[in-house]
Design an enzyme around this catalytic site. Structure first.
Site, PDB file in Angstrom:
ATOM      1  N   ASP A   1      -9.007 -57.319 -22.160  1.00 21.25           N
ATOM      2  CA  ASP A   1      -7.891 -57.028 -22.952  1.00 21.25           C
ATOM      3  C   ASP A   1      -6.824 -58.064 -22.684  1.00 21.25           C
ATOM      4  O   ASP A   1      -6.143 -58.387 -23.579  1.00 21.25           O
ATOM      5  CB  ASP A   1      -7.243 -55.773 -22.510  1.00 21.25           C
ATOM      6  CG  ASP A   1      -8.163 -54.584 -23.118  1.00 21.25           C
ATOM      7  OD1 ASP A   1      -8.498 -54.624 -24.184  1.00 21.25           O
ATOM      8  OD2 ASP A   1      -8.449 -53.647 -22.268  1.00 21.25           O
TER       9      ASP A   1
ATOM     10  N   HIS B   1      -8.073 -52.503 -34.436  1.00 20.65           N
ATOM     11  CA  HIS B   1      -7.697 -53.645 -34.344  1.00 20.65           C
ATOM     12  C   HIS B   1      -8.980 -54.735 -34.989  1.00 20.65           C
ATOM     13  O   HIS B   1      -8.452 -55.791 -35.771  1.00 20.65           O
ATOM     14  CB  HIS B   1      -7.561 -54.215 -32.785  1.00 20.65           C
ATOM     15  CG  HIS B   1      -6.876 -53.742 -32.146  1.00 20.65           C
ATOM     16  ND1 HIS B   1      -6.595 -53.565 -30.633  1.00 20.65           N
ATOM     17  CD2 HIS B   1      -5.540 -53.046 -32.445  1.00 20.65           C
ATOM     18  CE1 HIS B   1      -5.651 -52.744 -30.213  1.00 20.65           C
ATOM     19  NE2 HIS B   1      -4.884 -52.480 -31.411  1.00 20.65           N
TER      20      HIS B   1
ATOM     21  N   HIS C   1      -4.213 -50.595 -22.368  1.00 24.20           N
ATOM     22  CA  HIS C   1      -5.430 -50.687 -22.245  1.00 24.20           C
ATOM     23  C   HIS C   1      -6.051 -51.361 -20.824  1.00 24.20           C
ATOM     24  O   HIS C   1      -6.916 -50.723 -20.124  1.00 24.20           O
ATOM     25  CB  HIS C   1      -6.467 -51.361 -23.265  1.00 24.20           C
ATOM     26  CG  HIS C   1      -6.227 -51.001 -24.632  1.00 24.20           C
ATOM     27  ND1 HIS C   1      -6.670 -51.460 -25.746  1.00 24.20           N
ATOM     28  CD2 HIS C   1      -5.807 -49.785 -24.944  1.00 24.20           C
ATOM     29  CE1 HIS C   1      -6.493 -50.655 -26.846  1.00 24.20           C
ATOM     30  NE2 HIS C   1      -5.944 -49.548 -26.482  1.00 24.20           N
TER      31      HIS C   1
ATOM     32  N   TYR D   1      -7.834 -49.419 -17.390  1.00 27.55           N
ATOM     33  CA  TYR D   1      -8.892 -49.889 -16.629  1.00 27.55           C
ATOM     34  C   TYR D   1      -8.625 -50.090 -15.282  1.00 27.55           C
ATOM     35  O   TYR D   1      -9.536 -49.920 -14.360  1.00 27.55           O
ATOM     36  CB  TYR D   1      -9.475 -50.798 -17.310  1.00 27.55           C
ATOM     37  CG  TYR D   1     -10.138 -50.675 -18.748  1.00 27.55           C
ATOM     38  CD1 TYR D   1     -11.088 -49.663 -18.880  1.00 27.55           C
ATOM     39  CD2 TYR D   1      -9.971 -51.327 -20.004  1.00 27.55           C
ATOM     40  CE1 TYR D   1     -11.459 -49.298 -20.221  1.00 27.55           C
ATOM     41  CE2 TYR D   1     -10.510 -50.875 -21.344  1.00 27.55           C
ATOM     42  CZ  TYR D   1     -11.299 -50.210 -21.392  1.00 27.55           C
ATOM     43  OH  TYR D   1     -11.904 -49.773 -22.445  1.00 27.55           O
TER      44      TYR D   1
ATOM     45  N   GLU E   1     -13.828 -57.912 -30.510  1.00 34.11           N
ATOM     46  CA  GLU E   1     -13.189 -56.408 -30.281  1.00 34.11           C
ATOM     47  C   GLU E   1     -14.271 -55.510 -30.791  1.00 34.11           C
ATOM     48  O   GLU E   1     -14.326 -54.352 -30.829  1.00 34.11           O
ATOM     49  CB  GLU E   1     -11.933 -56.395 -30.895  1.00 34.11           C
ATOM     50  CG  GLU E   1     -10.946 -57.140 -30.271  1.00 34.11           C
ATOM     51  CD  GLU E   1      -9.501 -56.756 -30.374  1.00 34.11           C
ATOM     52  OE1 GLU E   1      -8.870 -56.006 -29.924  1.00 34.11           O
ATOM     53  OE2 GLU E   1      -8.866 -57.660 -31.602  1.00 34.11           O
TER      54      GLU E   1
END
Length: 393
Positions: A142, A273, A176, A180, A236
Site C-alpha cells: 500500500d 481503485h 489499509h 495490516y 491492485e
C-alpha cells in the site's frame, strides 16, 4: 499546472531522492539473512535468484516502451488553469467514482480483532507463517501504491475530479497500511519477527520481487502514462487478488473474523481503485497497443503465480496451488476485458466463494452486504432529501 520544465525537474529530484529509488538500486545480494520461521538459507537463496531474474525482466519490459506519447494531446494531462476549483464538474463519471470512494470510508478502529487471537493460536505453524507473510506483503504494497500516486499520477493528471479521487485513494491506502500493521502487531508477539515482517521489502525476496516490479514502473522515464496506468491496475487488480482470495478461504472456514472483515473492506476498496484505473485508461486518447497491454498483464500474472505457488505456496493453508494459478488467470482475463482487450487465458473461476468479490474490475461487491458500509447520503441526490407531511405511518 506546473510547466513541463518543472515537471521534468520534479522527476529528476524523484530519481535522486525518492525512497523507492533507493530500494530499486539496492542489490539483491544484500538481502539480510534471516533465520526466523520458515526462512531457511536454501529457500532464501532460491528466492533471491528469482528476484534477480524479475529485476532483469522488469527492466527489459520498461525498455520496450517506444510508442510515441504526447501529453499535450491528452485531456487528462494537458495544462488546466481551472484545476484549483471543483465546480462546474466536467467529468461526471470520474466525479461519481470519487463520491463512491468517499462514501466507503472506514477506519481501523472500527474493526474488532478481539476474537482473532484465539483462532490465531489454534492455527498450524504453516498457516501462521502464510498469513504473517501475506500481511507483510500487504503492509508494504500500500505504501508503494501511494508512492506512485504522490510522485507520479497526482502530479501528472491535471483534471480536478481525478485529483480528488487520487487524494482520497491516498488516504484510504494509508488506512489499509495501518490496518495490516495493526494486524501484524496484534498477532506477532516476538519483536524481532515483527521487525522482520515490517521490513518485508528488504527481508523477503518473494515480496521484494513484487515490490521491485511496481517500483520500476514508478521510476521509469521511458514508460508512458498509459502503460503505467495498466501496470498499477495490474498491481491492485492482480498482485492483490491471490492474497485476498487466500484470506477469504479462511473466512470460508470460519476463522479470524477481524482479519477477514478487514479483508472484505480492503478488497472492496482495491476493486474500486482498479475500476478507476480502467476509467482513466478509457479517457486516454493515446492508448497502448493491445500487444503491449497483454505483455504487461502477462508479466504481472507470472509474478503473482510464482508468489503464491512457489515462494509462498497457498498449500500451506490447505488451498490448491494449481487452482490458485488458474484463479489469477481468471482475474487477469476480467481486467483485460474491462480494458477492451478480451480474454487471453479463457479460464473459469475455480473458487466459487470468490464469485461476488470485486477483484475483477467490477463494482458489484460494492453493492453487497459489506458494500453497504458507506457514509449515509454521500452518494445520494441532495434533492431526494425533502421534508414531507404525507408519509405513511
Amino acid at each position: 499546472m506546473a510547466s513541463k520544465e518543472n515537471i521534468a525537474d520534479n522527476m529528476e529530484k524523484f530519481s535522486l531522492k525518492s525512497p523507492s529509488k533507493k530500494i530499486l538500486t539496492d542489490s539483491t545480494n544484500n538481502v539480510r539473512k534471516m533465520s526466523i520461521g520458515h526462512e531457511a538459507n536454501g529457500q532464501l537463496a532460491k528466492e533471491s535468484s528469482t528476484v534477480n531474474g524479475i529485476g532483469k525482466s522488469a527492466n527489459s519490459l520498461m525498455e520496450k516502451s517506444v510508442t510515441p506519447f504526447d501529453p499535450s494531446l491528452e485531456p487528462l494531462l494537458r495544462e488546466n488553469p481551472r484545476r484549483f476549483v471543483i465546480f462546474p464538474i466536467q467529468y461526471h463519471d470520474i466525479w461519481q467514482m470519487y463520491k463512491k470512494a468517499e462514501a466507503s470510508f472506514w477506519t481501523v478502529e472500527e474493526v474488532d480483532l478481539s476474537k482473532d487471537l484465539t483462532d490465531w493460536h489454534r492455527l498450524k505453524d504453516d498457516e501462521r507463517h502464510f498469513i504473517s507473510h501475506v500481511l507483510a506483503f500487504f503492509a508494504a504494497s500500500d505504501g508503494i501504491v501511494n508512492e506512485n500516486l504522490v510522485e507520479r499520477f497526482s502530479q501528472e493528471v491535471q483534471i480536478t475530479e481525478a485529483r480528488c479521487f487520487y487524494g482520497f485513494q491516498i488516504a484510504m491506502e494509508n488506512v489499509h497500511s495501518e490496518m495490516y500493521s495493526v494486524l501484524i502487531d496484534t498477532y506477532i508477539r516476538d519483536p524481532h519477527q515483527r521487525e522482520y515482517l515490517f521490513n518485508a521489502i528488504e527481508t523477503m525476496p518473494a515480496v521484494k520481487r513484487k515490490a521491485d516490479w511496481a517500483l520500476s514502473w514508478i521510476s521509469s522515464k521511458s514508460a508512458n502514462f498509459g502503460e503505467r496506468i495498466i501496470a498499477f491496475a495490474a498491481v491492485e487488480g492482480i498482485f492483490f487478488s491471490g492474497s485476498f482470495a487466500s484470506i477469504f478461504w479462511l473466512k470460508k472456514r470460519g476463522l479470524m473474523p477481524g482479519l477477514t472483515f478487514s479483508n472484505e473492506l480492503i478488497s472492496r476498496d482495491e476493486g474500486l481503485h482498479c475500476d478507476f484505473a480502467v476509467l482513466m485508461f478509457q479517457h486516454l486518447v493515446q492508448r497502448p497497443k493491445r500487444e503491449r497491454i497483454i505483455e504487461i498483464i502477462r508479466d504481472a500474472v507470472a509474478i503473482e503465480q510464482e508468489f503464491l505457488t512457489d515462494a509462498l505456496p497457498v498449500n500451506l493453508i490447505g488451498m490448491n496451488c494449481d487452482l490458485m494459478s488458474q484463479y489469477i488467470e481468471f482475474v487477469a482475463d476480467r481486467l483485460l476485458v474491462e480494458l477492451g482487450v478480451g480474454k487471453i487465458y479463457n479460464t473459469k473461476n475455480p473458487f466459487n466463494f470468490m464469485e461476488m468479490i470485486s477483484l475483477d474490475g467490477k463494482t458489484n461487491f460494492f453493492e453487497k452486504k459489506v458494500g453497504e458500509y458507506q457514509r449515509m447520503g454521500v452518494v445520494s441526490n441532495p434533492l431526494d432529501n425533502v421534508f414531507t407531511l404525507d408519509a405513511d405511518f
